[in-house]
Design an enzyme around this catalytic site. Sequence first.
Site, PDB file in Angstrom:
ATOM      1  N   SER B  17       0.819  -1.205   0.000  1.00 43.81           N
ATOM      2  CA  SER B  17       0.000   0.000   0.000  1.00 43.81           C
ATOM      3  C   SER B  17       0.858   1.263   0.000  1.00 43.81           C
ATOM      4  O   SER B  17       2.078   1.189   0.090  1.00 43.81           O
ATOM      5  CB  SER B  17      -0.955  -0.019   1.194  1.00 43.81           C
ATOM      6  OG  SER B  17      -0.233  -0.147   2.388  1.00 43.81           O
ATOM      7  N   CYS B  18       0.182   2.380  -0.113  1.00 45.22           N
ATOM      8  CA  CYS B  18       0.814   3.697  -0.204  1.00 45.22           C
ATOM      9  C   CYS B  18       1.902   3.874   0.841  1.00 45.22           C
ATOM     10  O   CYS B  18       1.658   3.547   1.991  1.00 45.22           O
ATOM     11  CB  CYS B  18      -0.253   4.772  -0.009  1.00 45.22           C
ATOM     12  SG  CYS B  18       0.392   6.453   0.058  1.00 45.22           S
ATOM     13  N   PRO B  19       3.076   4.364   0.534  1.00 44.88           N
ATOM     14  CA  PRO B  19       3.498   4.935  -0.747  1.00 44.88           C
ATOM     15  C   PRO B  19       4.270   3.968  -1.622  1.00 44.88           C
ATOM     16  O   PRO B  19       4.842   4.373  -2.627  1.00 44.88           O
ATOM     17  CB  PRO B  19       4.438   6.062  -0.290  1.00 44.88           C
ATOM     18  CG  PRO B  19       5.139   5.455   0.896  1.00 44.88           C
ATOM     19  CD  PRO B  19       4.102   4.584   1.575  1.00 44.88           C
TER      20      PRO B  19
END
Lengths: 198, 81
Positions: B17-19
Amino acid sequence: MSTDTSDTPADDAPDAAEGDAPTRAELAARVAELEESLAEATDDDDGKKMSIIATKGTLDMAYPPLILASTAAAFGYDVTVFHTFWGLDILHEERSKNLKLSSVGNPNMPVPNAVAALPGMDRVTTKLMERKIDDNDTATIEELLETSLDMGVEFQACQMTIDLMDYDEADFYDGVTTGVGAATALQDMADADIQLLV
Amino acid sequence: MSAEYDIAETLDVKGESCPMPVVKTKSAIDGLAAEEVLEVLATDSGSMSDIDGWADGTAGVELLAQEEDGDVYKHYVRKTE
């Protein structure tokens, strides 16, 4: 129809302009000059900078500076993160792996403050958060820090806080810059396109 | 869609997931030669907007296409310089 002479200045305008106004050639030269300086200014965009001041050391507040720093580095930004006060714990190799989430003072927590204030509750909420991080495959603080370092982010540890907290410079991750103070941070902020205090 | 491009490398960031999708895309692009195309496979729904934004704000890359294939978001990025 009327004796109003308001039309007259407009009629005269071209004549009036002829006297003082630059010639077409002069204007063209000026436009070329401006276009050139605009192109130079746009070229400088390749060297964009971001400066972040990280002051918090709780598990939740350690994420924003690291996520923004690594993402900005991916955009090609030159990134500096200045860590001060509890933000220093993010750079501390051992302490960064044990950052805590406060159970009190956060109304979004599923525990009332009166219960959250009981001994050991921070450990419980921290464990819950760590489990969520793990379940969601969210990067850990350590991963984000190592990734950011690999991408060339400069992490600075405030010397005054190092002395205040009695930390040893060897306790920080390799690549962390020590021996810097507020003037260094201010200089970075003045040069930066984006400045953030977290 | 993917058949349209001559893919030089595939980056699998499924589950991340982000980033990380953006950060790893950037690193993978750095390792390619000009004109080569990178395929990115992600499950993070935010990657659709994030990789688009990253490609838009980054010199030397061009986002060729983005598509959804079941749970997987596919991104095709060409290194232009």
